[in-house]
Each structure stands twice: as structure tokens, then as C-alpha cells.
Motif scaffolding. Structure first.
Motif, PDB file in Angstrom:
ATOM      1  N   VAL A  92       0.841  -1.211   0.000  1.00  0.00           N
ATOM      2  CA  VAL A  92       0.000   0.000   0.000  1.00  0.00           C
ATOM      3  C   VAL A  92       0.870   1.252   0.000  1.00  0.00           C
ATOM      4  CG1 VAL A  92      -1.691   1.316   1.321  1.00  0.00           C
ATOM      5  CG2 VAL A  92      -1.931  -1.169   1.104  1.00  0.00           C
ATOM      6  N   THR A  93       1.911   1.242   0.831  1.00  0.00           N
ATOM      7  CA  THR A  93       2.809   2.401   0.892  1.00  0.00           C
ATOM      8  C   THR A  93       3.475   2.642  -0.452  1.00  0.00           C
ATOM      9  OG1 THR A  93       3.241   2.009   3.235  1.00  0.00           O
ATOM     10  CG2 THR A  93       4.831   3.363   2.049  1.00  0.00           C
ATOM     11  N   SER A  94       3.949   1.554  -1.064  1.00  0.00           N
ATOM     12  CA  SER A  94       4.644   1.681  -2.346  1.00  0.00           C
ATOM     13  C   SER A  94       3.713   2.197  -3.431  1.00  0.00           C
ATOM     14  CB  SER A  94       5.234   0.332  -2.747  1.00  0.00           C
ATOM     15  OG  SER A  94       5.792   0.395  -4.035  1.00  0.00           O
ATOM     16  N   MET A  95       2.490   1.661  -3.473  1.00  0.00           N
ATOM     17  CA  MET A  95       1.562   2.053  -4.539  1.00  0.00           C
ATOM     18  C   MET A  95       1.124   3.502  -4.412  1.00  0.00           C
ATOM     19  SD  MET A  95      -0.754  -1.382  -5.032  1.00  0.00           S
ATOM     20  CE  MET A  95      -1.570  -0.736  -6.489  1.00  0.00           C
ATOM     21  N   GLN A  96       1.254   4.066  -3.216  1.00  0.00           N
ATOM     22  CA  GLN A  96       0.872   5.463  -3.025  1.00  0.00           C
ATOM     23  C   GLN A  96       2.058   6.419  -3.110  1.00  0.00           C
ATOM     24  OE1 GLN A  96      -2.742   5.959  -0.124  1.00  0.00           O
ATOM     25  NE2 GLN A  96      -1.364   4.483   0.818  1.00  0.00           N
ATOM     26  N   SER A  97       3.264   5.852  -3.159  1.00  0.00           N
ATOM     27  CA  SER A  97       4.440   6.712  -3.189  1.00  0.00           C
ATOM     28  C   SER A  97       4.641   7.288  -4.584  1.00  0.00           C
ATOM     29  CB  SER A  97       5.674   5.929  -2.755  1.00  0.00           C
ATOM     30  OG  SER A  97       5.936   4.867  -3.655  1.00  0.00           O
ATOM     31  N   ALA A  98       5.282   8.432  -4.658  1.00  0.00           N
ATOM     32  CA  ALA A  98       5.531   9.090  -5.944  1.00  0.00           C
ATOM     33  C   ALA A  98       6.594   8.325  -6.711  1.00  0.00           C
ATOM     34  CB  ALA A  98       5.981  10.532  -5.715  1.00  0.00           C
ATOM     35  N   PRO A  99       6.420   8.147  -8.041  1.00  0.00           N
ATOM     36  CA  PRO A  99       7.438   7.472  -8.849  1.00  0.00           C
ATOM     37  C   PRO A  99       8.773   8.208  -8.761  1.00  0.00           C
ATOM     38  CG  PRO A  99       5.387   7.688 -10.075  1.00  0.00           C
ATOM     39  CD  PRO A  99       5.239   8.515  -8.836  1.00  0.00           C
ATOM     40  N   SER A 100       9.857   7.455  -8.585  1.00  0.00           N
ATOM     41  CA  SER A 100      11.174   8.064  -8.474  1.00  0.00           C
ATOM     42  C   SER A 100      12.229   7.033  -8.819  1.00  0.00           C
ATOM     43  CB  SER A 100      11.415   8.607  -7.060  1.00  0.00           C
ATOM     44  OG  SER A 100      11.387   7.552  -6.108  1.00  0.00           O
ATOM     45  N   GLY A 101      13.457   7.513  -9.024  1.00  0.00           N
ATOM     46  CA  GLY A 101      14.584   6.625  -9.266  1.00  0.00           C
ATOM     47  C   GLY A 101      14.855   6.390 -10.735  1.00  0.00           C
ATOM     48  N   LEU A 102      15.852   5.562 -10.998  1.00  0.00           N
ATOM     49  CA  LEU A 102      16.275   5.255 -12.365  1.00  0.00           C
ATOM     50  C   LEU A 102      15.357   4.212 -12.981  1.00  0.00           C
ATOM     51  CD1 LEU A 102      18.331   5.375 -14.721  1.00  0.00           C
ATOM     52  CD2 LEU A 102      19.629   3.597 -13.524  1.00  0.00           C
ATOM     53  N   LEU A 103      14.853   4.512 -14.182  1.00  0.00           N
ATOM     54  CA  LEU A 103      14.017   3.591 -14.941  1.00  0.00           C
ATOM     55  C   LEU A 103      14.813   3.160 -16.175  1.00  0.00           C
ATOM     56  CD1 LEU A 103      11.225   2.233 -15.420  1.00  0.00           C
ATOM     57  CD2 LEU A 103      10.585   4.290 -16.695  1.00  0.00           C
ATOM     58  N   ARG A 104      15.195   1.885 -16.222  1.00  0.00           N
ATOM     59  CA  ARG A 104      16.024   1.380 -17.322  1.00  0.00           C
ATOM     60  C   ARG A 104      15.138   0.592 -18.277  1.00  0.00           C
ATOM     61  NH1 ARG A 104      20.637  -2.538 -17.987  1.00  0.00           N
ATOM     62  NH2 ARG A 104      22.080  -1.455 -19.379  1.00  0.00           N
ATOM     63  N   ILE A 105      15.114   1.026 -19.550  1.00  0.00           N
ATOM     64  CA  ILE A 105      14.178   0.497 -20.540  1.00  0.00           C
ATOM     65  C   ILE A 105      14.949  -0.084 -21.718  1.00  0.00           C
ATOM     66  CG2 ILE A 105      12.220   1.051 -22.030  1.00  0.00           C
ATOM     67  CD1 ILE A 105      12.044   3.710 -20.355  1.00  0.00           C
ATOM     68  N   SER A 106      14.502  -1.236 -22.204  1.00  0.00           N
ATOM     69  CA  SER A 106      14.998  -1.806 -23.458  1.00  0.00           C
ATOM     70  C   SER A 106      13.911  -1.669 -24.512  1.00  0.00           C
ATOM     71  CB  SER A 106      15.364  -3.284 -23.273  1.00  0.00           C
ATOM     72  OG  SER A 106      15.621  -3.900 -24.522  1.00  0.00           O
ATOM     73  N   VAL A 107      14.298  -1.228 -25.706  1.00  0.00           N
ATOM     74  CA  VAL A 107      13.315  -1.056 -26.783  1.00  0.00           C
ATOM     75  C   VAL A 107      14.013  -1.251 -28.122  1.00  0.00           C
ATOM     76  CG1 VAL A 107      13.667   1.458 -26.837  1.00  0.00           C
ATOM     77  CG2 VAL A 107      11.542   0.489 -27.752  1.00  0.00           C
ATOM     78  N   ALA A 108      13.280  -1.819 -29.082  1.00  0.00           N
ATOM     79  CA  ALA A 108      13.821  -1.988 -30.428  1.00  0.00           C
ATOM     80  C   ALA A 108      14.161  -0.625 -31.015  1.00  0.00           C
ATOM     81  CB  ALA A 108      12.821  -2.716 -31.321  1.00  0.00           C
ATOM     82  N   THR A 109      15.253  -0.575 -31.777  1.00  0.00           N
ATOM     83  CA  THR A 109      15.779   0.695 -32.276  1.00  0.00           C
ATOM     84  C   THR A 109      14.735   1.486 -33.051  1.00  0.00           C
ATOM     85  OG1 THR A 109      17.989  -0.262 -32.401  1.00  0.00           O
ATOM     86  CG2 THR A 109      17.599   1.744 -33.664  1.00  0.00           C
ATOM     87  N   ASP A 110      14.061   0.847 -34.002  1.00  0.00           N
ATOM     88  CA  ASP A 110      13.120   1.578 -34.863  1.00  0.00           C
ATOM     89  C   ASP A 110      11.984   2.197 -34.067  1.00  0.00           C
ATOM     90  OD1 ASP A 110      14.548   0.912 -37.158  1.00  0.00           O
ATOM     91  OD2 ASP A 110      13.472  -0.978 -37.406  1.00  0.00           O
ATOM     92  N   PHE A 111      11.407   1.432 -33.148  1.00  0.00           N
ATOM     93  CA  PHE A 111      10.297   1.974 -32.360  1.00  0.00           C
ATOM     94  C   PHE A 111      10.797   3.013 -31.370  1.00  0.00           C
ATOM     95  CE2 PHE A 111       7.015   2.056 -29.097  1.00  0.00           C
ATOM     96  CZ  PHE A 111       5.876   2.160 -29.880  1.00  0.00           C
ATOM     97  N   GLY A 112      11.956   2.755 -30.786  1.00  0.00           N
ATOM     98  CA  GLY A 112      12.497   3.702 -29.812  1.00  0.00           C
ATOM     99  C   GLY A 112      12.796   5.057 -30.424  1.00  0.00           C
ATOM    100  N   VAL A 113      13.445   5.064 -31.584  1.00  0.00           N
ATOM    101  CA  VAL A 113      13.818   6.325 -32.231  1.00  0.00           C
ATOM    102  C   VAL A 113      12.591   7.076 -32.721  1.00  0.00           C
ATOM    103  CG1 VAL A 113      14.987   7.306 -34.251  1.00  0.00           C
ATOM    104  CG2 VAL A 113      16.130   5.564 -32.876  1.00  0.00           C
ATOM    105  N   ASN A 114      11.664   6.355 -33.352  1.00  0.00           N
ATOM    106  CA  ASN A 114      10.548   7.022 -34.022  1.00  0.00           C
ATOM    107  C   ASN A 114       9.365   7.348 -33.116  1.00  0.00           C
ATOM    108  OD1 ASN A 114      11.154   7.041 -37.119  1.00  0.00           O
ATOM    109  ND2 ASN A 114      11.791   5.013 -36.427  1.00  0.00           N
ATOM    110  N   HIS A 115       9.173   6.568 -32.053  1.00  0.00           N
ATOM    111  CA  HIS A 115       7.936   6.758 -31.283  1.00  0.00           C
ATOM    112  C   HIS A 115       8.121   6.873 -29.776  1.00  0.00           C
ATOM    113  CE1 HIS A 115       5.547   6.269 -34.878  1.00  0.00           C
ATOM    114  NE2 HIS A 115       6.276   5.203 -35.171  1.00  0.00           N
ATOM    115  N   LEU A 116       9.140   6.217 -29.212  1.00  0.00           N
ATOM    116  CA  LEU A 116       9.323   6.340 -27.770  1.00  0.00           C
ATOM    117  C   LEU A 116      10.080   7.615 -27.413  1.00  0.00           C
ATOM    118  CD1 LEU A 116       8.603   4.916 -25.186  1.00  0.00           C
ATOM    119  CD2 LEU A 116      10.754   3.664 -25.302  1.00  0.00           C
ATOM    120  N   SER A 117      11.134   7.899 -28.144  1.00  0.00           N
ATOM    121  CA  SER A 117      11.925   9.107 -27.862  1.00  0.00           C
ATOM    122  C   SER A 117      11.089  10.386 -27.882  1.00  0.00           C
ATOM    123  CB  SER A 117      13.079   9.228 -28.861  1.00  0.00           C
ATOM    124  OG  SER A 117      13.988   8.162 -28.717  1.00  0.00           O
TER     125      SER A 117
END
Length: 301
Positions: A83-108
């Protein structure tokens, strides 16, 4: 008395080896700990502790009860943490893997808005064209095309894309438009070399029949944007996801080489490791992406 408090008092006495240290651990008086234990033993009708002037130890029944009680207390603690975690504000490092084409054209293009909404999150986006092992390679999540069948990972579908067979108007004028799948054997095909199927396109005929066409020989590249550039320059026919080629189609740089083929639809998913609860930063990013791509795909990008 509260059953969970009685259970906690008993487990703490066992852990600490006595009433005095248990009272210090719980922040209550020694007499209060003693009352909790007495109440628990009276309710259960069993002696749980051997008491001497020098030490306190669990009885055989008490030891069995301790094992179950400790599990209950640990589960209760995790429930509180959830419960505490779900109510806490998002923070910290988020490390994401994504295919190059989708990452460059739509995620970035949408990352900036996410970071503005959640300034306590930092993002490390890794572009690659392979399925990374999220846990062993230290990723929080990945964006993947295609249903994660048989995967232990959790997933949420964000949108869909469609595979399109495209070629430049100049190529169509010079070599003609294939009218049947078999006609592709006489055309110059541009192949994405990282396909799981190898040097093969798996196509669905208008009749619904599943067909395979070998594509090796003319040009193979492990990058979708390079294949699109090759198609635009008239080198041949490429089979590409709509999220990559939709803009070129809209501008007339390429056209649908076989418009009668049924679209091959594929889901685009956010995947992340299973666990008792999802980290706030991951949950916030998945929610954000779901909203960002709500009006995208499968053909309109």
C-alpha cells in the motif's frame, strides 16, 4: 486483545530470547508483552513458551506456532509495504529496453513529456534489436512487438502495428506490382535479417492460406530504417511495420506493393518482471505509454 498483536509479541519474544528485549523491540512495557503472551496462550489453550529465571524458549507446540505466525506477520508487513509503495511518488532510475526503430521514431518523442510529469524519475533507454533478459541484465521493463507467448514476464498491450509490403513508385513503374504471392519470387526483396523466421517472409494470402517466401539474396539489413531508406530509393520491396513506414506512405515516398494482402497485425507490449507489486516508476511509465499510444495503430502512425 488484538490477535495480530498477540502473535507479534510472541514471535518477538522468540526472536529476542526474552520479554525485556522483546518489549524494547516493540516499544512497549515488559508487562504489556507478558499480557499479550498470556492472552494468546489462554485463547489457544496451550503453553507456547518455557519460562525460567534465566531464559525463555518456545515449547514444541510454540515452535510450530512460531513458524506459521512469522509467515503471517511477514505477509502482513508486505501488505503494508504494498500500500505504501503504490501510493508513493514514482522516483529513481528507470532502465528500458526497446527496439531501435520503435524507440527512435515513437518512444523518444514522448519521453520528454513523461519526464516533465515525473521529475523524480530518470530514464536510461537502451536501443537494441534483441530480446534482453530483463532481470539478469538489470532492466526494469521493455517495449516489444509481438505477443509475449510463454513468457513469465508481466505484460500490457499498448497498441498494434501492421506489417506492410512497400516499394517506391519508381520501383513499381520499373518492375511492376506483384499481384500474387508467388510473383514475389521474381522481385528484388529487401530483408530484415533479425527476423525469428530467418530469411523467410510469412504471409497470409487473400484466401487466408499461410505462405512462406524466401527473401535472401538481394539485400539483408539488421535495421528497419535502413530497409525503408532502401525501398524509398527504389532498390526493391520491403516488408515493414506500419509504425516505421506510415509516414513514408503518407508522403508518397513508398506505396503498398500488395494492397490486397490481409494485414498482419502485431501487438506492441510493455513487459516487466513479475513480482508481488509493480514499482511505481514502472507502473507510471506503462500508464503513460498506454495513454500516449491510445490513438495510434494499427495502420495510422
Amino acid at each position: 486483545m488484538d490477535r495480530l498483536t498477540e502473535m507479534e509479541a510472541f514471535a518477538t519474544v522468540v526472536d529476542q530470547g526474552g520479554f525485556t528485549d522483546a518489549a524494547k523491540k516493540m516499544g512497549i512495557s515488559k508487562s504489556a508483552v507478558s499480557k499479550h503472551i498470556s492472552s494468546l496462550e489462554a485463547r489457544l489453550g496451550a503453553r507456547l513458551l518455557n519460562r525460567t529465571t534465566r531464559r525463555v524458549s518456545p515449547t514444541e507446540i510454540g515452535l510450530a506456532y512460531y513458524d506459521r505466525a512469522r509467515r503471517v506477520l511477514n505477509d502482513a508487513g508486505e501488505a503494508d509495504a504494498l500500500v505504501t509503495s503504490m501510493q508513493s511518488a514514482p522516483s529513481g532510475l528507470l532502465r528500458i529496453s526497446v527496439a531501435t526503430d520503435f524507440g527512435v521514431n515513437h518512444l523518444s518523442p514522448v519521453l520528454g513529456e513523461f519526464l516533465r510529469q515525473f521529475p523524480d524519475v530518470t530514464v536510461n533507454m537502451v536501443l537494441n534489436n534483441r530480446h534482453v533478459e530483463l532481470i539478469s541484465e538489470g532492466f526494469d521493463m521493455a517495449i516489444r512487438v509481438g505477443a509475449p507467448e510463454g513468457s513469465p514476464l508481466l505484460s500490457r498491450k499498448l497498441t498494434e502495428t501492421a506489417q506492410r509490403m512497400v516499394a517506391s513508385p519508381g520501383y513499381i513503374a520499373a518492375y511492376g506490382r506483384p499481384s500474387r504471392i508467388d510473383d514475389l519470387n521474381d522481385h528484388k526483396l529487401l530483408h530484415y535479417s533479425n527476423l525469428d523466421s530467418g530469411n523467410v517472409w510469412r504471409l497470409t494470402a487473400p484466401s487466408g492460406e499461410q505462405r512462406q517466401i524466401r527473401t535472401a539474396g538481394w539485400l539483408s539489413v539488421n535495421d528497419g530504417q535502413s530497409l525503408l531508406n532502401a525501398a524509398i530509393s527504389g532498390l526493391g520491396i520491403a516488408y515493414l511495420p506500419s509504425f516505421l513506414c506510415a509516414e513514408a506512405l503518407a508522403k508518397g515516398l513508398v506505396e503498398d506493393a500488395m494492397p490486397d494482402l490481409p494485414p498482419d497485425l502485431q501487438g506492441i507490449y510493455a513487459v516487466y518482471p513479475p513480482g508481488r507489486f509493480t514499482q511505481p516508476k514502472v507502473r507510471a511509465f506503462v500508464d503513460f505509454l498506454e495513454a500516449a499510444f491510445r490513438d495510434k495503430g494499427p495502420l495510422e502512425w
